[in-house]
Design a protein around this motif. Structure first.
Motif, PDB file in Angstrom:
ATOM      1  N   VAL A  91       0.870  -1.171   0.000  1.00  0.00           N
ATOM      2  CA  VAL A  91       0.000   0.000   0.000  1.00  0.00           C
ATOM      3  C   VAL A  91       0.911   1.226   0.000  1.00  0.00           C
ATOM      4  N   VAL A  92       0.910   1.957  -1.101  1.00  0.00           N
ATOM      5  CA  VAL A  92       1.812   3.112  -1.223  1.00  0.00           C
ATOM      6  C   VAL A  92       0.997   4.394  -1.103  1.00  0.00           C
ATOM      7  N   VAL A  93       1.431   5.278  -0.213  1.00  0.00           N
ATOM      8  CA  VAL A  93       0.815   6.596  -0.077  1.00  0.00           C
ATOM      9  C   VAL A  93       1.798   7.618  -0.635  1.00  0.00           C
ATOM     10  N   ARG A  94       1.273   8.518  -1.477  1.00  0.00           N
ATOM     11  CA  ARG A  94       2.142   9.509  -2.129  1.00  0.00           C
ATOM     12  C   ARG A  94       1.630  10.921  -1.855  1.00  0.00           C
ATOM     13  N   ASN A  95       2.568  11.810  -1.499  1.00  0.00           N
ATOM     14  CA  ASN A  95       2.263  13.230  -1.334  1.00  0.00           C
ATOM     15  C   ASN A  95       2.872  14.053  -2.454  1.00  0.00           C
ATOM     16  N   ALA A  97       5.052  13.625  -6.364  1.00  0.00           N
ATOM     17  CA  ALA A  97       5.332  12.664  -7.440  1.00  0.00           C
ATOM     18  C   ALA A  97       6.810  12.300  -7.470  1.00  0.00           C
ATOM     19  N   ALA A  98       7.081  10.995  -7.480  1.00  0.00           N
ATOM     20  CA  ALA A  98       8.452  10.476  -7.594  1.00  0.00           C
ATOM     21  C   ALA A  98       8.352   9.037  -8.089  1.00  0.00           C
ATOM     22  N   GLY A  99       9.485   8.448  -8.410  1.00  0.00           N
ATOM     23  CA  GLY A  99       9.569   7.020  -8.718  1.00  0.00           C
ATOM     24  C   GLY A  99       8.600   6.582  -9.803  1.00  0.00           C
ATOM     25  N   SER A 100       7.895   5.470  -9.524  1.00  0.00           N
ATOM     26  CA  SER A 100       7.059   4.849 -10.555  1.00  0.00           C
ATOM     27  C   SER A 100       5.885   5.749 -10.959  1.00  0.00           C
ATOM     28  N   LEU A 101       5.441   6.633 -10.062  1.00  0.00           N
ATOM     29  CA  LEU A 101       4.332   7.533 -10.442  1.00  0.00           C
ATOM     30  C   LEU A 101       4.778   8.452 -11.584  1.00  0.00           C
ATOM     31  N   GLY A 128       6.602  -9.038 -10.595  1.00  0.00           N
ATOM     32  CA  GLY A 128       7.209  -7.701 -10.483  1.00  0.00           C
ATOM     33  C   GLY A 128       6.332  -6.710  -9.744  1.00  0.00           C
ATOM     34  N   ASP A 129       5.569  -7.176  -8.757  1.00  0.00           N
ATOM     35  CA  ASP A 129       4.720  -6.301  -7.921  1.00  0.00           C
ATOM     36  C   ASP A 129       3.876  -5.327  -8.754  1.00  0.00           C
ATOM     37  N   PRO A 130       2.955  -5.828  -9.603  1.00  0.00           N
ATOM     38  CA  PRO A 130       2.216  -4.917 -10.489  1.00  0.00           C
ATOM     39  C   PRO A 130       1.216  -4.020  -9.743  1.00  0.00           C
ATOM     40  N   VAL A 174       7.745  12.226   1.079  1.00  0.00           N
ATOM     41  CA  VAL A 174       7.352  12.224  -0.344  1.00  0.00           C
ATOM     42  C   VAL A 174       6.360  11.094  -0.607  1.00  0.00           C
ATOM     43  N   ASP A 175       6.747   9.877  -0.260  1.00  0.00           N
ATOM     44  CA  ASP A 175       5.864   8.710  -0.402  1.00  0.00           C
ATOM     45  C   ASP A 175       6.373   7.596   0.513  1.00  0.00           C
ATOM     46  N   PHE A 176       5.549   6.588   0.724  1.00  0.00           N
ATOM     47  CA  PHE A 176       5.981   5.452   1.551  1.00  0.00           C
ATOM     48  C   PHE A 176       5.084   4.254   1.296  1.00  0.00           C
ATOM     49  N   LYS A 177       5.609   3.082   1.683  1.00  0.00           N
ATOM     50  CA  LYS A 177       4.899   1.815   1.474  1.00  0.00           C
ATOM     51  C   LYS A 177       4.522   1.188   2.812  1.00  0.00           C
ATOM     52  N   LEU A 178       3.293   0.734   2.895  1.00  0.00           N
ATOM     53  CA  LEU A 178       2.830   0.059   4.110  1.00  0.00           C
ATOM     54  C   LEU A 178       2.401  -1.365   3.783  1.00  0.00           C
ATOM     55  N   PRO A 196      13.718   4.311   6.161  1.00  0.00           N
ATOM     56  CA  PRO A 196      14.208   4.888   4.895  1.00  0.00           C
ATOM     57  C   PRO A 196      14.269   3.865   3.754  1.00  0.00           C
ATOM     58  N   ASP A 197      14.142   2.559   4.079  1.00  0.00           N
ATOM     59  CA  ASP A 197      14.038   1.551   3.014  1.00  0.00           C
ATOM     60  C   ASP A 197      12.681   1.627   2.317  1.00  0.00           C
ATOM     61  N   THR A 198      11.670   2.089   3.038  1.00  0.00           N
ATOM     62  CA  THR A 198      10.293   1.998   2.526  1.00  0.00           C
ATOM     63  C   THR A 198       9.627   3.363   2.341  1.00  0.00           C
ATOM     64  N   CYS A 199      10.380   4.422   2.597  1.00  0.00           N
ATOM     65  CA  CYS A 199       9.844   5.784   2.435  1.00  0.00           C
ATOM     66  C   CYS A 199      10.759   6.575   1.503  1.00  0.00           C
ATOM     67  N   ARG A 200      10.212   7.590   0.841  1.00  0.00           N
ATOM     68  CA  ARG A 200      11.073   8.620   0.237  1.00  0.00           C
ATOM     69  C   ARG A 200      11.038   9.830   1.167  1.00  0.00           C
ATOM     70  N   LEU A 201      12.223  10.258   1.577  1.00  0.00           N
ATOM     71  CA  LEU A 201      12.353  11.327   2.554  1.00  0.00           C
ATOM     72  C   LEU A 201      13.319  12.365   2.008  1.00  0.00           C
ATOM     73  N   PHE A 220      20.878   4.478  -2.287  1.00  0.00           N
ATOM     74  CA  PHE A 220      21.405   3.159  -2.678  1.00  0.00           C
ATOM     75  C   PHE A 220      20.999   2.823  -4.121  1.00  0.00           C
ATOM     76  N   ARG A 221      19.714   3.030  -4.449  1.00  0.00           N
ATOM     77  CA  ARG A 221      19.225   2.696  -5.792  1.00  0.00           C
ATOM     78  C   ARG A 221      20.028   3.435  -6.865  1.00  0.00           C
ATOM     79  N   ARG A 222      20.321   4.719  -6.580  1.00  0.00           N
ATOM     80  CA  ARG A 222      20.946   5.574  -7.599  1.00  0.00           C
ATOM     81  C   ARG A 222      22.440   5.800  -7.350  1.00  0.00           C
TER      82      ARG A 222
HETATM   83  N1  UDP Z   1       8.478   0.835  -1.966  1.00  0.00           N
HETATM   84  C1  UDP Z   1       8.886  -0.160  -1.101  1.00  0.00           C
HETATM   85  N2  UDP Z   1       8.937  -1.452  -1.555  1.00  0.00           N
HETATM   86  C2  UDP Z   1       8.616  -1.795  -2.826  1.00  0.00           C
HETATM   87  C3  UDP Z   1       8.207  -0.771  -3.709  1.00  0.00           C
HETATM   88  C4  UDP Z   1       8.152   0.534  -3.242  1.00  0.00           C
HETATM   89  O1  UDP Z   1       9.172   0.103   0.067  1.00  0.00           O
HETATM   90  O2  UDP Z   1       8.674  -2.983  -3.164  1.00  0.00           O
HETATM   91  C5  UDP Z   1       8.407   2.229  -1.504  1.00  0.00           C
HETATM   92  C6  UDP Z   1       9.511   3.093  -2.125  1.00  0.00           C
HETATM   93  O3  UDP Z   1      10.655   3.122  -1.306  1.00  0.00           O
HETATM   94  C7  UDP Z   1       8.842   4.437  -2.187  1.00  0.00           C
HETATM   95  C8  UDP Z   1       7.348   4.123  -2.362  1.00  0.00           C
HETATM   96  O4  UDP Z   1       7.189   2.778  -1.926  1.00  0.00           O
HETATM   97  O5  UDP Z   1       9.005   5.126  -0.963  1.00  0.00           O
HETATM   98  C9  UDP Z   1       6.865   4.273  -3.797  1.00  0.00           C
HETATM   99  O6  UDP Z   1       7.680   3.523  -4.657  1.00  0.00           O
HETATM  100  P1  UDP Z   1       7.428   3.564  -6.226  1.00  0.00           P
HETATM  101  O7  UDP Z   1       6.119   2.933  -6.545  1.00  0.00           O
HETATM  102  O8  UDP Z   1       7.649   4.944  -6.714  1.00  0.00           O
HETATM  103  O9  UDP Z   1       8.460   2.559  -6.818  1.00  0.00           O
HETATM  104  P2  UDP Z   1      10.018   2.663  -7.081  1.00  0.00           P
HETATM  105  O10 UDP Z   1      10.327   3.990  -7.634  1.00  0.00           O
HETATM  106  O11 UDP Z   1      10.612   2.430  -5.737  1.00  0.00           O
HETATM  107  O12 UDP Z   1      10.235   1.544  -8.039  1.00  0.00           O
END
Ligand code: UDP
Length: 242
Positions: A91-95, A97-101, A128-130, A174-178, A196-201, A220-222
């Protein structure tokens, strides 16, 4: 003492059984993965830092009436948790726009959303977590309609509480996953971790520099460097406020 039985090993945590079937032990690892585990590495001290941050945030949310799986923190990298059946949803909450959005909508990075957006993803590495629609989620019986409504309501409440806390830390959430789970009484509990593994800060004091401001796993990703420092900084600021 007998060796504890491992129930499950994920990318960032190992879950062990305890003597009590209602209680599990989560051990947070320093391992880091990204892009569906195609990128792997280690972030020194991450296990301890993320456990500390998650524990603090779960206690902060519990104090505001959000039920979580958190029990206590018996060691720096360990959390005792209530046993739940995890719903296969991210469950991703976004405030902002970043990442996949941004990738999927073309919205420019950093666009402030008029209202928080709650996105559901199917927790399934093979696929791939669609991204799911509500109808697809119900079609697949990943949750009931009542659970989807409760989760959405809870996710938005959690966002309000966390956004305000991070604001006090001079950090933009910015956004986070629950993740949510059901306990033995079928009660919905907030589970997994918030770190910080599951949030964008983004650090509000770093200006608009898209690299300097990042205090989360995007470092880490980048390959932005100073990943551990960023995680430590988040912990330090949270401890200052809580
Ligand atoms: N996220 C996560 N685990 C996942 C996918 C996303 O913790 O398997 C978090 C990610 O760190 C970000 C938010 O969920 O804070 C939104 O991620 P996004 O959908 O933009 O995907 P990403 O850019 O990480 O591929």
């Amino acid at each position: 003492m007998s060796v504890p039985t491992k129930l499950y090993e994920g990318k960032a945590k190992i879950i062990y059984l305890t003597d009590d079937p209602e209680i599990l032990l989560a051990v947070f690892k320093d391992d880091a993965t990204a892009f569906n585990a195609q990128k792997r590495g280690t972030i020194p001290e991450k296990g301890r830092i993320n456990n500390s941050i998650s524990s603090k945030l779960f206690q902060f949310l519990e104090a505001r009436g959000i039920r979580t799986h958190f029990i206590d923190t018996p060691a720096a990298n360990q959390m005792r948790i209530r046993a739940v059946k995890i719903l296969p949803l991210e469950v991703v909450v976004r405030n902002i726009a970043a990442g996949s959005l941004c990738q999927q909508t073309g919205l420019p990075l950093g666009t402030v959303l008029k209202m928080p957006l709650v996105d559901f993803y199917y927790k399934n590495d093979q696929l791939g977590d669609p991204l799911l629609t509500r109808d697809r989620l119900l079609l697949m019986e990943l949750a009931t309609p009542e659970q989807v409504d409760s989760i959405t309501h809870l996710a938005l409440k959690i966002n309000d509480f966390l956004k305000e806390l991070f604001q006090r830390c001079n950090i933009i959430l910015v956004d986070f996953k629950l993740e949510f789970g059901l306990d033995s009484q079928q009660q919905l509990l907030l589970a997994d971790e918030i770190s910080p593994d599951t949030c964008r800060l983004w650090d509000m004091s770093a200006g608009d520099d898209p690299n300097l401001r990042v205090l989360d796993k995007d470092r880490f990703r980048r390959d932005l460097g100073n990943v551990e420092d960023a995680y430590q900084e988040v912990l330090k600021r949270i401890l200052n406020e809580l």
